[in-house]
Design a protein around this motif. Structure first.
Motif, PDB file in Angstrom:
ATOM      1  N   THR A  70      -9.806  -7.079   6.207  1.00  0.00           N
ATOM      2  CA  THR A  70      -9.612  -7.698   7.513  1.00  0.00           C
ATOM      3  C   THR A  70      -9.851  -6.708   8.644  1.00  0.00           C
ATOM      4  OG1 THR A  70      -7.969  -9.203   6.552  1.00  0.00           O
ATOM      5  CG2 THR A  70      -7.967  -8.960   8.947  1.00  0.00           C
ATOM      6  N   PHE A  71      -9.258  -5.526   8.528  1.00  0.00           N
ATOM      7  CA  PHE A  71      -9.407  -4.522   9.587  1.00  0.00           C
ATOM      8  C   PHE A  71     -10.858  -4.088   9.741  1.00  0.00           C
ATOM      9  CE2 PHE A  71      -9.669  -0.153  11.051  1.00  0.00           C
ATOM     10  CZ  PHE A  71      -8.886  -0.188  12.201  1.00  0.00           C
ATOM     11  N   ASN A  72     -11.515  -3.794   8.625  1.00  0.00           N
ATOM     12  CA  ASN A  72     -12.880  -3.281   8.703  1.00  0.00           C
ATOM     13  C   ASN A  72     -13.871  -4.321   9.197  1.00  0.00           C
ATOM     14  OD1 ASN A  72     -11.927  -0.856   7.826  1.00  0.00           O
ATOM     15  ND2 ASN A  72     -12.836  -0.942   5.793  1.00  0.00           N
ATOM     16  N   LEU A  73     -13.721  -5.579   8.779  1.00  0.00           N
ATOM     17  CA  LEU A  73     -14.624  -6.622   9.268  1.00  0.00           C
ATOM     18  C   LEU A  73     -14.425  -6.853  10.762  1.00  0.00           C
ATOM     19  CD1 LEU A  73     -14.571  -9.281   6.389  1.00  0.00           C
ATOM     20  CD2 LEU A  73     -16.488  -7.808   7.070  1.00  0.00           C
ATOM     21  N   ALA A  74     -13.179  -6.856  11.214  1.00  0.00           N
ATOM     22  CA  ALA A  74     -12.905  -7.039  12.642  1.00  0.00           C
ATOM     23  C   ALA A  74     -13.475  -5.879  13.458  1.00  0.00           C
ATOM     24  CB  ALA A  74     -11.397  -7.171  12.873  1.00  0.00           C
ATOM     25  N   ALA A  75     -13.287  -4.658  12.965  1.00  0.00           N
ATOM     26  CA  ALA A  75     -13.812  -3.489  13.676  1.00  0.00           C
ATOM     27  C   ALA A  75     -15.335  -3.499  13.714  1.00  0.00           C
ATOM     28  CB  ALA A  75     -13.303  -2.209  13.009  1.00  0.00           C
ATOM     29  N   LEU A  76     -15.951  -3.848  12.589  1.00  0.00           N
ATOM     30  CA  LEU A  76     -17.411  -3.874  12.534  1.00  0.00           C
ATOM     31  C   LEU A  76     -17.980  -4.924  13.477  1.00  0.00           C
ATOM     32  CD1 LEU A  76     -19.862  -2.606  11.056  1.00  0.00           C
ATOM     33  CD2 LEU A  76     -19.703  -4.502   9.412  1.00  0.00           C
ATOM     34  N   MET A  84       0.832  -1.195   0.000  1.00  0.00           N
ATOM     35  CA  MET A  84       0.000   0.000   0.000  1.00  0.00           C
ATOM     36  C   MET A  84       0.873   1.253   0.000  1.00  0.00           C
ATOM     37  SD  MET A  84      -3.207  -0.801   2.538  1.00  0.00           S
ATOM     38  CE  MET A  84      -2.191  -1.190   3.954  1.00  0.00           C
ATOM     39  N   HIS A  85       0.338   2.342  -0.545  1.00  0.00           N
ATOM     40  CA  HIS A  85       1.049   3.601  -0.581  1.00  0.00           C
ATOM     41  C   HIS A  85       1.110   4.211   0.816  1.00  0.00           C
ATOM     42  CE1 HIS A  85       1.176   3.509  -4.894  1.00  0.00           C
ATOM     43  NE2 HIS A  85      -0.140   3.382  -4.962  1.00  0.00           N
ATOM     44  N   THR A  86       2.059   5.144   0.994  1.00  0.00           N
ATOM     45  CA  THR A  86       2.218   5.800   2.291  1.00  0.00           C
ATOM     46  C   THR A  86       0.949   6.521   2.702  1.00  0.00           C
ATOM     47  OG1 THR A  86       4.582   6.109   1.858  1.00  0.00           O
ATOM     48  CG2 THR A  86       3.595   7.466   3.580  1.00  0.00           C
ATOM     49  N   HIS A  87       0.276   7.155   1.716  1.00  0.00           N
ATOM     50  CA  HIS A  87      -0.964   7.867   2.030  1.00  0.00           C
ATOM     51  C   HIS A  87      -2.013   6.913   2.579  1.00  0.00           C
ATOM     52  CE1 HIS A  87      -4.288  10.702   1.729  1.00  0.00           C
ATOM     53  NE2 HIS A  87      -4.960   9.780   1.069  1.00  0.00           N
ATOM     54  N   THR A  88      -2.109   5.727   1.974  1.00  0.00           N
ATOM     55  CA  THR A  88      -3.095   4.741   2.430  1.00  0.00           C
ATOM     56  C   THR A  88      -2.766   4.260   3.832  1.00  0.00           C
ATOM     57  OG1 THR A  88      -3.428   4.013   0.153  1.00  0.00           O
ATOM     58  CG2 THR A  88      -4.199   2.534   1.892  1.00  0.00           C
ATOM     59  N   LEU A  89      -1.487   4.006   4.098  1.00  0.00           N
ATOM     60  CA  LEU A  89      -1.080   3.589   5.440  1.00  0.00           C
ATOM     61  C   LEU A  89      -1.403   4.655   6.477  1.00  0.00           C
ATOM     62  CD1 LEU A  89       2.391   1.959   4.657  1.00  0.00           C
ATOM     63  CD2 LEU A  89       0.302   0.777   5.379  1.00  0.00           C
ATOM     64  N   SER A 112      -8.649  -1.182  -0.902  1.00  0.00           N
ATOM     65  CA  SER A 112      -7.230  -1.409  -0.603  1.00  0.00           C
ATOM     66  C   SER A 112      -6.909  -2.873  -0.336  1.00  0.00           C
ATOM     67  CB  SER A 112      -6.799  -0.561   0.600  1.00  0.00           C
ATOM     68  OG  SER A 112      -6.886   0.807   0.293  1.00  0.00           O
ATOM     69  N   GLY A 113      -7.831  -3.756  -0.698  1.00  0.00           N
ATOM     70  CA  GLY A 113      -7.543  -5.180  -0.630  1.00  0.00           C
ATOM     71  C   GLY A 113      -7.721  -5.807   0.734  1.00  0.00           C
ATOM     72  N   TRP A 114      -6.997  -6.923   0.953  1.00  0.00           N
ATOM     73  CA  TRP A 114      -7.185  -7.728   2.152  1.00  0.00           C
ATOM     74  C   TRP A 114      -6.855  -7.015   3.463  1.00  0.00           C
ATOM     75  CZ3 TRP A 114     -10.117 -11.710   2.728  1.00  0.00           C
ATOM     76  CH2 TRP A 114     -10.426 -12.505   1.616  1.00  0.00           C
ATOM     77  N   PRO A 115      -5.838  -6.167   3.551  1.00  0.00           N
ATOM     78  CA  PRO A 115      -5.622  -5.453   4.819  1.00  0.00           C
ATOM     79  C   PRO A 115      -6.843  -4.642   5.233  1.00  0.00           C
ATOM     80  CG  PRO A 115      -3.685  -5.288   3.435  1.00  0.00           C
ATOM     81  CD  PRO A 115      -4.748  -5.906   2.580  1.00  0.00           C
ATOM     82  N   GLN A 116      -7.443  -3.947   4.278  1.00  0.00           N
ATOM     83  CA  GLN A 116      -8.639  -3.155   4.569  1.00  0.00           C
ATOM     84  C   GLN A 116      -9.818  -4.053   4.908  1.00  0.00           C
ATOM     85  OE1 GLN A 116     -10.147  -0.859   1.303  1.00  0.00           O
ATOM     86  NE2 GLN A 116     -11.187   0.616   2.605  1.00  0.00           N
ATOM     87  N   ASP A 157     -16.016   0.865   4.267  1.00  0.00           N
ATOM     88  CA  ASP A 157     -17.030   1.148   5.278  1.00  0.00           C
ATOM     89  C   ASP A 157     -16.439   1.625   6.590  1.00  0.00           C
ATOM     90  OD1 ASP A 157     -15.922  -1.347   5.909  1.00  0.00           O
ATOM     91  OD2 ASP A 157     -17.745  -2.025   6.902  1.00  0.00           O
ATOM     92  N   SER A 158     -15.115   1.846   6.646  1.00  0.00           N
ATOM     93  CA  SER A 158     -14.514   2.313   7.893  1.00  0.00           C
ATOM     94  C   SER A 158     -15.065   3.670   8.307  1.00  0.00           C
ATOM     95  CB  SER A 158     -12.995   2.380   7.770  1.00  0.00           C
ATOM     96  OG  SER A 158     -12.606   3.199   6.692  1.00  0.00           O
ATOM     97  N   VAL A 159     -15.502   4.483   7.340  1.00  0.00           N
ATOM     98  CA  VAL A 159     -16.075   5.786   7.688  1.00  0.00           C
ATOM     99  C   VAL A 159     -17.410   5.617   8.408  1.00  0.00           C
ATOM    100  CG1 VAL A 159     -14.872   7.192   5.979  1.00  0.00           C
ATOM    101  CG2 VAL A 159     -16.906   5.911   5.288  1.00  0.00           C
ATOM    102  N   GLY A 160     -18.184   4.592   8.015  1.00  0.00           N
ATOM    103  CA  GLY A 160     -19.424   4.307   8.730  1.00  0.00           C
ATOM    104  C   GLY A 160     -19.157   3.769  10.117  1.00  0.00           C
ATOM    105  N   ILE A 161     -18.116   2.933  10.251  1.00  0.00           N
ATOM    106  CA  ILE A 161     -17.730   2.414  11.557  1.00  0.00           C
ATOM    107  C   ILE A 161     -17.288   3.558  12.459  1.00  0.00           C
ATOM    108  CG2 ILE A 161     -16.102   0.915  12.767  1.00  0.00           C
ATOM    109  CD1 ILE A 161     -15.998  -0.788  10.184  1.00  0.00           C
ATOM    110  N   CYS A 162     -16.527   4.499  11.895  1.00  0.00           N
ATOM    111  CA  CYS A 162     -16.113   5.671  12.666  1.00  0.00           C
ATOM    112  C   CYS A 162     -17.323   6.478  13.131  1.00  0.00           C
ATOM    113  CB  CYS A 162     -15.187   6.551  11.832  1.00  0.00           C
ATOM    114  SG  CYS A 162     -13.511   5.899  11.663  1.00  0.00           S
ATOM    115  N   GLY A 163     -18.360   6.521  12.298  1.00  0.00           N
ATOM    116  CA  GLY A 163     -19.587   7.195  12.703  1.00  0.00           C
ATOM    117  C   GLY A 163     -20.222   6.537  13.913  1.00  0.00           C
TER     118      GLY A 163
END
Length: 227
Positions: free
Chosen positions: A100-106, A1-6, A94-98, A148-154
């Motif tokens: 995995t993180f978003n499903l775990a957070a949700l 992933m790009h630095t901006h994405t990280l 952003s693929g599997w990292p995104q 959907d991380s923005v919805g989770i943040c909401g």
């Protein structure tokens, strides 16, 4: 992933991880282990709205993994149709990292939100926060992407607002103020997660104030009847 994405997901984690720990803390103040925490959040009665959100996002994870060509048709895009602000919630660009993180957070945030906000308010906060974030992004902050991380943040923002107004533990009430503060900083950095957080904060505060007003009104009516 790009630095901006990280950097983007680092900022999201800075909101989601402390926020989730704050709002799922047990009354005695000791955090539960991951297994016990998930068991408590998903105990019966099972939070239905959270289960639906999880089901939809898991299904879309399978779809985009099996057919990646669907992603460009659903993600936000410059000068794209308005409905892309909603469909961008369904794909993780952003693929599997995104994924995995978003499903775990949700899996943690959604049931916690439903047990605090209610079955109807939870998907409303998720959708409005997520769509607002993607609308701002489409307007110029980050015209390509999705997630959907923005919805989770909401949802985290809404829970922080509710706890600030009604929480029983004063230290946690003070700590919850950091969530909207982080949201404001993210907005200054033109990070769309900040829009999600602040939209959730506003919706959560409104829900808490309405609930408090209804509770006080009910108490006054009971007092009148008893007198």
């Amino acid at each position: 992933m790009h630095t901006h994405t990280l950097a983007l997901y680092g900022c999201a984690a800075a909101v989601v991880v402390p926020g989730t720990r704050l709002i799922t803390a047990r009354p005695e103040g000791r955090p539960a282990g991951p297994g016990r925490l998930l068991a408590a959040l998903w105990r019966r009665p099972v939070p239905r709205a959270a289960a639906v959100l999880m089901g939809v996002m898991v299904a879309m994870a399978v779809v985009q993994s099996a057919a990646p060509d669907v992603i460009p048709h659903l993600e936000r895009a410059p000068h794209g149709p308005w409905w892309r602000a909603a469909t961008a919630l369904l794909v993780q660009t952003s693929g599997w990292p995104q994924l995995t993180f978003n499903l775990a957070a949700l899996a943690v945030v959604a049931p916690a939100a439903e047990r605090s906000l209610g079955t109807v308010q939870t998907p409303v906060v998720f959708l409005l926060s997520g769509v607002a974030a993607h609308v701002v992004s489409m307007a110029g902050w980050s015209v390509h992407g999705g997630g959907d991380s923005v919805g989770i943040c909401g949802l985290v923002g809404a829970l922080a607002a509710v706890y600030t107004l009604d929480g029983r533990q004063r230290p946690l009430r003070y700590l919850s103020v950091l969530v909207p503060t982080a949201g404001a900083v993210l907005c200054l950095l033109e990070n769309n997660h900040g829009i999600g957080v602040l939209t959730g904060v506003l919706l959560g505060a409104a829900a808490a104030l309405v609930r408090k007003g209804d509770s006080e009104g009910g108490s006054e009516r009971t007092a009148v009847v008893r007198s």
